[in-house]
Design a protein around this motif. Sequence first.
Motif: not given
Length: 311
Positions: A214-221, A231-241
């Motif tokens: 709990d050291s974040g400053q959401t939503p900036f972190v 290694g070939r494909r990537t996935a990124h989940l963000r924005n509260r998933l």
Amino acid sequence: MGEIHARCLSAMDGVQIHALCDVDEQRARALCDQFHGTYATTDPERALRDDDVDAVYICTHHDTHSMLAIRAAEARKHVMMEKPLALTLEECYAVGNAVEKHGITFMTGFKMRYYPSVARARAFIPAPLVTVGQMLDARWPDDFWANDPRKGGGNILSQGCHTMDLVCHLNGSPPVRIFAEGGNYTHPGVQIFDNIVATIGFANGTIASVVQGDSGQTPFVSKFSFQLTDGRRTAHLRNRLKTVTLFDGEHVQETVDPEEYGFAEENADFIRSLRQKTPPPITHVDGLRATLLILNAFEAIRTGRPQPLTW
Ligand SMILES: NC(=O)c1ccc[n+]([C@@H]2O[C@H](COP(=O)([O-])OP(=O)(O)OC[C@H]3O[C@@H](n4cnc5c(N)ncnc54)[C@H](O)[C@@H]3O)[C@@H](O)[C@H]2O)c1
């Protein structure tokens, strides 16, 4: 959380909310009125002795989870347990033993597994090589019950089980080893670990890292950020998933869901498993695994050594 689950249940056919229990009588009465229960009580035993009760939802502070779950199992009531399963391994094993001895259906509430973005990422990368999971809250208030070492266990035990569970769910292979750095940074004087960075090794040789605290400053972190690559494909989940970006090396595909999911879906699965007498998709073993990872991360911090995971 009791209110949220009751709202989900009240929208389902064939489910009756019967007894509402809280040691705070006013809260029990308010929920009973809101959801047209038969009675409100401050005594969990009254509901557990009631033949008209098939299943109970445990949505209390963490120090009461294991005691209530064991009593529910002994009374042959099925259980939906809010996370975490418990605060210590002894309690987790005691819950597991009671569940298995009495043969009840037991589901742990890891609602993040139900986000559509999670399903999309898993389908796109079924066997990740590297998984990265982060849940960083803004600093929790000192007087928040979940930060109390006894009642809640602090941010890592309270919330980190979600993160550990999702990383394991995304990875798919059993975790076999954990190492961590971290400690007490944001709540000096409170006997909790509040921020950690952990690395996990899985049985199939793949790896993950987990940042929790709990050291974040959401939503900036980003409160939630999960990334996978094979290694070939990537996935990124963000924005509260709600947002998932998939990249196959050539094409980028981004999906943004309008809202967060999980509560209605996990309740539907729990009720379905009761009706069909089939195991729920998330059991006491998943709850145990998540807490086991956290407690062993703490042990790694204390000893400076990676911890083998066995259970
Ligand atoms: N899945 C999620 O996204 C999510 C989000 C928030 C909280 N939670 C979990 O839900 C649970 C409850 O959290 P909350 O935010 O609703 O807390 P809360 O403080 O609002 O409610 C907990 C209630 O439990 C009652 N209680 C405590 N001990 C009891 C006992 N022995 N018998 C009966 N009642 C008792 C308290 O009086 C209180 O009213 C926790 O396990 C928490 O980690 C999950």
